[in-house]
Enzyme design. Structure first.
Site, PDB file in Angstrom:
ATOM      1  N   SER A 182       0.848  -1.192   0.000  1.00  0.00           N
ATOM      2  CA  SER A 182       0.000   0.000   0.000  1.00  0.00           C
ATOM      3  C   SER A 182       0.883   1.242   0.000  1.00  0.00           C
ATOM      4  O   SER A 182       1.725   1.398  -0.886  1.00  0.00           O
ATOM      5  CB  SER A 182      -0.949  -0.020   1.201  1.00  0.00           C
ATOM      6  OG  SER A 182      -1.850   1.064   1.153  1.00  0.00           O
ATOM      7  N   HIS A 209      -2.437  -1.005  -3.510  1.00  0.00           N
ATOM      8  CA  HIS A 209      -3.574  -0.106  -3.320  1.00  0.00           C
ATOM      9  C   HIS A 209      -3.409   1.142  -4.181  1.00  0.00           C
ATOM     10  O   HIS A 209      -2.604   2.024  -3.873  1.00  0.00           O
ATOM     11  CB  HIS A 209      -3.691   0.314  -1.849  1.00  0.00           C
ATOM     12  CG  HIS A 209      -4.017  -0.824  -0.934  1.00  0.00           C
ATOM     13  ND1 HIS A 209      -3.911  -0.726   0.432  1.00  0.00           N
ATOM     14  CD2 HIS A 209      -4.459  -2.086  -1.180  1.00  0.00           C
ATOM     15  CE1 HIS A 209      -4.275  -1.882   0.990  1.00  0.00           C
ATOM     16  NE2 HIS A 209      -4.595  -2.712   0.027  1.00  0.00           N
ATOM     17  N   ASP A 305      -4.519  -4.824   6.029  1.00  0.00           N
ATOM     18  CA  ASP A 305      -4.874  -5.613   4.857  1.00  0.00           C
ATOM     19  C   ASP A 305      -3.787  -6.654   4.600  1.00  0.00           C
ATOM     20  O   ASP A 305      -2.602  -6.353   4.647  1.00  0.00           O
ATOM     21  CB  ASP A 305      -5.022  -4.699   3.635  1.00  0.00           C
ATOM     22  CG  ASP A 305      -5.575  -5.443   2.419  1.00  0.00           C
ATOM     23  OD1 ASP A 305      -6.316  -6.438   2.619  1.00  0.00           O
ATOM     24  OD2 ASP A 305      -5.281  -5.033   1.290  1.00  0.00           O
TER      25      ASP A 305
END
Length: 367
Positions: A182, A209, A305
């Site tokens: 991310s 992401h 995540d």
């Protein structure tokens, strides 16, 4: 009155101890933008504006005398400009993180992805005149808090005395590499793939992401860095050795393992982590399809995540490698899997690549 570039008390000062205010430098050629950003940021007691600069060159010079945690950087400025100066600012900042706030971050995906690839930790489009307050102010402050303090060099891969309960890596041959990342991930992915041999004989899946509009550019740049084919995932796509398949921005990348060989399946809707795309569905499906042959890699990013998916990989006999804190822009996702006792190694991206290569040498018949 605008603060001087670096105050006397800042010169040669050490990094602010964690627990104090987060120190920022604002770099923008617009006097108005510098004033507005200063007002927004200083309204929150978590921050201190330690320095400002009107050009990237001035910022680099100032960073030799002032220590900050975050550099808020515009891309469109006189001289060398913000984009080309990112590596020099990062080097001079000695652990300071770069947050891009620029109109170019919205106008061109190429500029934004390039900034992230050069080491920027995060990007945010600069709003038009008269739109700095309200939602933008809230988003900016929250993003800066997520980035937090500057990274400090550490002699070991895990900082601050935290002892990770590392697992043994699966002795079974690796059959697939799945990578989740991310904030700061594009830079970390670049470092990983630059150190990874061009042929490891395994399919590679990547969930980063990013919004959908950025994915084609991201895949193209990743392929160029990795010297291998990199494609945005489509339903039914085959997993081929040394092909990188990237999750699209509007669906989760997963695998259908019910046929003779796994194929890509895209899943729509939010995941339990709230991310889209999410690392969890990718990891979970990789675990179901490859079991002990699954290797998951968790790179820099805020939040958790990838934790649920990593649990599934480990439960099925596979292995997880986490990025170390010192090399992360945000040590959230890797820390979650490490503290859950799921990681078998905690390494910077280049050493993660070497670990992958060492496990696959015999499989591709090279040293």
């Amino acid at each position: 009155m605008e603060r001087a570039l670096a105050t006397t008390r800042d010169r040669q000062g050490p990094p602010q101890p964690k627990g104090g205010r987060i120190r920022l430098m604002i770099v923008d050629d617009s006097v108005v933008a510098r004033a507005v950003f200063s007002r927004i940021i200083e309204a929150d007691g978590s921050f201190e504006i330690a320095a400002v600069a009107g050009t990237a060159e001035d910022a680099v010079d100032a960073l030799h005398h002032v220590r900050v945690d975050i550099v808020v950087l515009d891309l469109e400025m006189p001289g060398a400009g913000g984009l080309k100066s990112i590596p020099r600012i990062i080097a001079a900042g000695q652990g300071a993180k770069v947050m891009i706030v620029s109109s170019l971050a919205e106008e061109g995906a190429e500029q934004t992805v390039a900034a992230l690839a050069l080491g920027a930790a995060d990007t945010l489009p600069k709003p038009g005149v008269g739109r700095f307050n309200g939602k933008f102010s809230e988003i900016l402050v929250n993003r800066l808090k997520s980035l937090g303090y500057a990274s400090a060099a550490a002699p070991s891969s895990v900082k601050t005395g935290f002892r990770a309960p590392l697992r043994a890596m699966s002795p079974d041959p690796v059959e697939v590499v799945a990578i989740g990342s991310s904030t700061g991930g594009i830079h970390s992915l670049g470092a990983l793939f630059r150190s990874l041999p061009e042929q490891i004989g395994l399919p590679i899946l990547v969930t980063q992401h990013l919004p959908e509009a950025f994915m084609a550019v991201f895949a193209r740049q990743l392929g160029a860095t990795a010297h291998r084919e990199a494609l945005v995932a489509r339903d039914g796509m085959e997993l081929l050795p040394d092909r990188i398949i990237v999750a699209p921005g509007d669906a989760h990348l997963s695998l259908d393992a019910y046929g003779k060989r796994p194929l890509v399946r895209l899943i729509e809707g939010r995941s339990s982590s709230g991310c889209l795309p999410s690392v969890d569905p990718m990891f979970s499906s990789v675990a179901g399809a490859f079991g002990k042959g699954a290797l998951g890699v968790v790179l820099t990013g805020m939040g958790r995540d990838g934790l649920e998916g990593a649990q599934r990989i480990v439960a099925c006999g596979g292995s997880i490698i986490a990025q170390d804190e010192s090399s992360c822009a945000v040590w959230g996702m890797p820390r979650a899997v490490l503290e859950a006792g799921l990681a078998c190694a905690v390494l910077p991206p280049d050493k993660i690549a070497r670990r992958i290569a060492s496990r696959t040498e015999e499989q591709v018949g090279c040293k």
